[in-house]
Enzyme design. Structure first.
Site, short mmCIF file in Angstrom:
data_model
loop_
_atom_site.label_atom_id
_atom_site.label_comp_id
_atom_site.label_asym_id
_atom_site.label_seq_id
_atom_site.Cartn_x
_atom_site.Cartn_y
_atom_site.Cartn_z
N GLU A 188 0.82 -1.21 0.00
CA GLU A 188 0.00 0.00 0.00
C GLU A 188 0.85 1.26 0.00
O GLU A 188 0.54 2.23 -0.68
CB GLU A 188 -0.95 0.00 1.21
CG GLU A 188 -2.17 -0.89 1.04
CD GLU A 188 -1.86 -2.37 1.23
OE1 GLU A 188 -0.73 -2.72 1.65
OE2 GLU A 188 -2.75 -3.20 0.94
N HIS A 239 -10.38 -6.87 9.96
CA HIS A 239 -10.91 -6.45 8.65
C HIS A 239 -12.23 -5.71 8.77
O HIS A 239 -13.00 -5.68 7.82
CB HIS A 239 -11.08 -7.67 7.74
CG HIS A 239 -9.79 -8.35 7.42
ND1 HIS A 239 -9.18 -9.23 8.28
CD2 HIS A 239 -8.95 -8.25 6.36
CE1 HIS A 239 -8.05 -9.67 7.77
NE2 HIS A 239 -7.87 -9.07 6.59
#
Lengths: 85, 390, 326
Positions: C60, C129
């Site tokens: 990322e 998550h």
């Protein structure tokens, strides 16, 4: 000699004292020759308080025997406007 | 520790609304001091404290209506130490052991913290704009907070009155209270009635003579002589000075004369002149004046409302010659006086004009019989013939 | 007009953006061959080719940094970070570069970057998550933070964002992708400066954004059956916040419940509550209430996850309390 101004002023003071004792009294429509007790449902305690108030306000001695003289507005004016001895 | 509870301020009072506390938490109060103002159906009453000490906690909030007997405040009586975590000594342990701060799931409607008025900011602002005093309003918001709606409701009831919810329909409620008390009286109390005519000549002569010597601020009304005579007569017939409780009459040691006072706006209250038998006429007069004044201003004290042991009513002012009253429960007797009238009176074989008054007794036949009642009226008569000894 | 899913709306928006401006490209993990983790870019690789639909390594920091560089260089990159959970790896690029370069360069450099990411819980993907961190991003000056809750916003916010000179972060609640709605009339590009009143009411304002908008609307429907008219304000833009719409609503209803899927402490709901109290204190008829997630890692089992998150029933209860009916 009392002038008209004096009388009106005295009258105003009397009505104010009356208003303090009988707050709901309609002093504007008061009839000067009819007794306060009949017009405003004053009881003897109210009337005594009124006499005490007159005494305090005008510095006059009011013997019990003279109470009837103070029963009406005109009566009060006659007594309180009279020359002091 | 003493509890301050919602007092009974009249025979048929079941609940009262706290208008305001006159003391704060931590304040010292003495027995007999005014601690709170409570609104009943009849009037806003200044309630006296019955204990001496420091106010530990104010529980009831202004505006709350609570049943009689509800604990409204806790008073730490002199000599006791604090029980709560309010004192300074509680600070140290708290500092060393940081208590976990559990998320308090506040239950709306549960007893909230006393102190500052619980009102929403918007409601407070609106109240100020409309000139409404929010104290005494019943809040309907979260945790009993006063909301916009409550203020709007109060405004629509009485836009100009300072205490809308409290004063608005007092007259109707007072009528209802009188109705309830009098209906109960007539339903439960088997009344008997006696009357006698009393020569008021000596009393009036004595009074006008006494008043001549007195400055206008200290003059007496004849009504005070009547009250004193009744109070002294009760010493002789003490069974009339009693309250009916749970099926029996409980005599009262002290003599507190309830005096029926009509209010200008209608209705009637009969607060007590305490220890009327022991006070001098001058003191009795002063207290009587004060009582009438406060009754009409709506600032009577709790004890005055709750503890008359017998009531005197006088309709003489209205020109009525005779009155047979209805006993105010739980009292067991009531004395009525009519108007003083001049009547032919036979004394020592001569007919003379005399000022006379009709005295009546309404009494509870469960407690006394006509014989004792008769003795009581005779005693009043006897006392009034010797006014100098009153 | 036919109904489309939120996922389709995102795809329509992406396609329109790519068609309108050749400098626009999409970059991220699995956006190409796989068609996007949430299938938002399905078919776009075939349509626009690998130059403009670029799959990236699982890094990322690298591809968000590359996006910043591309934006500095004059491109209009759309970077897809799979979920907010992984965006933490790119936080240094976002906070220290994207958000500050205009300032650090004295206004010489612009970073016209658009970053999209899924956010939120509610799909049983467990504690690592299920974060709702858009409130964190809203803390950062120099960027715009959007939370589209409707299909119209999902499609149109992207188009407007691409015209912004500074970084824009779009948080798409993962729970919303399969929700259907009708595209509103009007030009595809929508305003990204104003909150929207999704339902009008006079009794209480439900302030929320993203996935919780639908929960608030469900609560409002329930409340309406009791005669309580709740207004639902969809914040849409967390930064810069449209406080005017919020205050106007509170000034009308005098009560506010803020619903935020983030944990209560330090949540964006806290910011909303604070601003309401700063600006509309004297309009409040009750304390501002919050319905947030329980302060626990979001549980995996469905019943526990449901219990941890804001739900319509919790919103209804909060409203009842504010109305003194609790």
């Amino acid at each position: 000699m009392s002038t008209t101004t004096d009388v009106n002023e005295t009258k105003g003071r009397i009505l104010r004292l009356l208003g303090e004792i009988a707050p709901e009294a309609e002093v504007t429509t008061l009839r000067p020759d009819v007794s306060f007790r009949d017009q405003f449902d004053l009881d003897s305690m109210d009337f005594l308080n009124f006499v005490v108030a007159l005494h305090t306000e005008f510095h006059v001695e009011i013997p019990e025997a003279d109470y009837p003289k103070y029963m009406t507005l005109n009566g009060c004016l006659a007594q309180l406007s009279a020359p002091r001895s | 520790m003493a509890d301050f509870v919602m007092p009974t301020l009249g025979a048929d009072m079941t609940e009262g609304t706290l208008v305001q506390w006159k003391k704060r938490e931590g304040d010292h109060v003495s027995k007999g001091e005014i601690i709170a103002e409570v609104d009943t159906e009849k009037a806003a009453i200044d309630v006296e404290c019955h204990a001496t000490g420091v106010i530990e906690r104010l529980i009831t909030r202004p505006g709350d209506k609570v049943p009689v007997g509800t604990i409204m405040a806790v008073i730490r009586e002199n000599g006791q130490t604090t029980t709560g975590q309010t004192g300074p000594q509680a600070v140290a342990p708290q500092a060393t052991v940081p208590a976990p701060a559990p998320r308090v799931d506040r239950v709306p409607g549960s007893a909230p913290q006393p102190g500052r008025l619980r009102i929403s900011p918007a409601a407070r602002k609106l109240a100020a704009e409309r000139g409404i005093d929010p104290k005494g309003l019943q809040g309907t918001g979260p945790e009993g907070a006063i909301t916009l709606e409550d203020i709007e409701g109060a405004a629509s009831v009485a836009p100009e009155l300072p205490r809308p919810a409290v004063g608005a329909d007092r007259q109707a409620r007072m009528r209802q209270t009188i109705a309830t008390a009098m209906a109960r009286s007539k339903r439960e109390i088997p009344h008997y009635y006696l009357s006698t005519t009393i020569d008021m000549g000596p009393a009036i002569a004595w009074l006008s003579e006494a008043n001549q010597r007195r400055p206008v601020t200290e003059r007496l009304l004849y009504g005070v002589l009547l009250i004193k005579a009744v109070a002294l007569a009760l010493r002789q017939v003490p069974e009339l000075n009693a309250l009916w409780k749970e099926g029996q009459a409980i005599r009262s040691e002290r003599i507190h004369i309830g005096t029926a006072i009509s209010l200008r706006q209608g209705g009637l209250v009969a607060p007590a002149l305490h220890d009327a038998d022991r006070l001098s006429l001058s003191d009795l007069m002063k207290n009587f004046q004060d009582l009438v004044k406060r009754a009409r201003a709506g600032s009577l004290r709790s004890s005055e409302m709750s503890d008359p042991t017998m009531t005197v009513t006088s309709l003489g002012e209205q020109g009525v010659e005779t009155v047979f009253g209805v006993i105010y429960p739980p009292q067991v007797a009531l004395v009525g006086f009519g108007k003083i009238v001049e009547r032919p009176w036979v004394t020592h074989g001569q007919v003379l004009p005399r000022p006379v008054i009709m005295a009546s007794l309404s009494a509870d036949h469960r407690v006394t019989d006509g014989h004792r009642g008769g003795l009581f009226l005779s005693e009043i008569d006897r006392l009034l013939q010797k006014p100098q000894s009153l | 007009m036919t109904k489309i899913t939120y996922r389709e709306a995102v795809r329509i928006g992406l396609r329109e953006a790519l068609q309108r401006n050749p400098r626009v490209f999409l970059m991220g993990e699995d956006v190409g061959k796989y068609g996007g983790t949430y299938a938002c870019s399905k078919g776009l690789l075939d349509e626009f080719g690998p130059e403009r639909i670029r799959d990236t390594p699982l890094s990322e920091s690298t591809f968000v940094g590359a996006g910043i560089g591309a934006a500095l260089g004059g491109m209009r990159p759309i970077v897809e970070v799979m979920t907010v959970n992984f965006s933490l790896l790119a936080l240094d690029q976002i906070l220290n570069n994207a958000a500050t370069l205009r300032h650090m360069s004295g206004g010489q450099f612009s970073v016209p970057l658009v970053v999209r990411m899924a956010t939120g819980a509610g799909r049983q993907v467990a504690a690592q998550h299920s974060h709702s961190l858009e409130g964190w991003y809203a803390h950062i000056p120099g960027i715009t933070v959007l939370t589209p809750a409707t299909v119209t916003d999902a499609r149109g916010m992207l188009l407007t964002a691409l015209h912004e000179p500074d970084p824009v972060f779009i948080f798409e609640h993962a729970y919303l992708y399969s929700i259907e709605g009708e595209l509103e009339e009007g030009p595809p590009a929508v305003d990204i400066s104003r909150a929207a009143v999704r339902r009008t009411g006079k009794d209480v304002s439900l302030m929320t954004f993203g996935g919780s908008v639908w929960k608030a609307l469900a609560a409002a429907t329930q409340l309406a059956q009791e005669g309580i008219e709740a207004e639902v304000v969809d914040l849409r833009v967390l930064r810069p916040l449209d406080i005017g719409t919020i205050l106007a609503s509170v000034q009308k209803t005098h009560r506010a419940v803020v619903i935020d899927e983030a944990w209560r402490t330090g949540s964006f709901a806290a910011e909303i509550a604070a601003q309401i109290m700063e600006e509309a204190f004297y309009d409040l008829d009750a304390p501002v209430a919050r319905v947030c997630s329980e302060e626990v890692p979001i549980p995996y089992p469905k019943h526990l996850e449901d219990a941890a998150l804001p739900q319509p029933e919790k919103i209804v209860r909060a409203v009842h309390r504010l109305l003194g009916r609790g």
